[in-house]
Write an enzyme that holds these catalytic residues in place. Sequence first.
Site, mmCIF file in Angstrom:
data_model
loop_
_atom_site.group_PDB
_atom_site.id
_atom_site.type_symbol
_atom_site.label_atom_id
_atom_site.label_comp_id
_atom_site.label_asym_id
_atom_site.label_seq_id
_atom_site.Cartn_x
_atom_site.Cartn_y
_atom_site.Cartn_z
ATOM 1 N N HIS A 283 23.894 24.659 7.555
ATOM 2 C CA HIS A 283 22.464 24.339 7.658
ATOM 3 C C HIS A 283 21.562 25.428 7.077
ATOM 4 O O HIS A 283 20.905 25.216 6.068
ATOM 5 C CB HIS A 283 22.086 24.066 9.116
ATOM 6 N N HIS A 293 11.712 30.047 6.078
ATOM 7 C CA HIS A 293 12.985 30.339 6.742
ATOM 8 C C HIS A 293 13.704 31.549 6.145
ATOM 9 O O HIS A 293 14.934 31.587 6.100
ATOM 10 C CB HIS A 293 13.894 29.113 6.712
ATOM 11 N N HIS A 320 17.844 22.987 5.459
ATOM 12 C CA HIS A 320 16.869 23.716 6.262
ATOM 13 C C HIS A 320 15.559 23.983 5.516
ATOM 14 O O HIS A 320 14.484 23.673 6.004
ATOM 15 C CB HIS A 320 17.481 25.018 6.772
#
Length: 422
Positions: A283, A293, A320
């Site tokens: 992920h 992220h 993600h």
Amino acid sequence: MEKLFPRSFSLLLTLFLFPYLLHSQGDSSRQPPRPSIFTPHNRSDSDPQQVHITLVGSDHIRVSWITEAKHTQSIVEYGKAPGAYNSVSTGEHTSYKYFFYSSGKIHHVKIGPLEPSTTYYYRCGGSNPEFSFRTPPQQFPIEFAVVGDLGQTEWTASTLAHVESDLSYADTQQPLWDSFGRLVEPYASRRPWMVTQGNHEIEIFPILHPHGFTAYNARWLMAHEESGSDSNLYYSFEVAGTHIIMLGSYAEFDKKSSQYKWLVADLAKIDRKKTPWVIVLLHAPWYNTNTAHQGEGDSMRKAMEELLYNARVDVVFAGHVHAYERFTRIYNNKETQCGPLYVTIGDGGNREGLALSFNSPPSPLSLFREASFGHGRLRILNQTHAHWSWHRNNDSNAVVADQVWLESLSSIKACWDLNDEL
């Protein structure tokens, strides 16, 4: 193009279901947001809904579905001709509660042994409608459609249509799991969907609901037991000369963890003469030049990257980040011909929108990056060569925006000579 890519079987690898109600390279328009989709239940309570299939071992398929009626049997009738069911298998069922929500009866039935490259027709629980699927071949060529952070929007529907022509974002809203299952059924009932989880599938509430992945584990049962894993969050499988490893970014991954020990054992079992290609999906990306992220996959990378490098893994797919990015072959933040090719493909159609901002100036390790919705295709032609392409969703057309030829590391002698020197 037909000469380059002979007709091949295709299955779908899904990173992160997400049942949820820019910077770019080249000339491309930014897609506007599109509404969320809620797919209603329009069959009787005893009829199967949310039907999907997964690979289990070399010659079995698991059929999963849900019924509102609790008396429906967990059986699958199947055969090689429409309406002619000369085989029947019985499986298991489960259900779960999440606060005030109670799921329907969730059925899982393993059927087989099945013949390769063969079309089977089946029905679930003794009720129509009839579904069909084609089993994988025993050898190349084979194609994997790769979709990440799929979501449940009109962009999701566009991505699925593009994949079919050539998971969910529920975030504790359990009816959206049901809607997502109905949305993908036309596709997931006729080609195997092999999935891994993301952060939106955790669904933990401290004290009140402390255990994560309740809905994911009940609804999307993968082949973890068959691959020696003790968790549905990480597993592996083989198909047509390709070994595929699904890792869990939200399971423990340090050297003392069950996942780490399982990965060491799983990699050790691979025979690169029989399975020359090795692919990993997870992920949170280990390499990422998008501002979204940043660093979230670093701890897992530091724990496991050496294992993948020494095993000469060919490609690592991640999601993600809601954008597309392709890197060169990397190990320990440096370019190397013997490391995996890294691809971020978290652009399936989620409702949160695209991650439009990338770091500037770009890293020399990043070869192509763009914030658009789309999907990827990995066509493995033979033991040594494969073709990767990323297809941008552009209104009614899927445009090939990035592509590259790959050579399997199993065929590059210099890479294995490095291992001998260690």
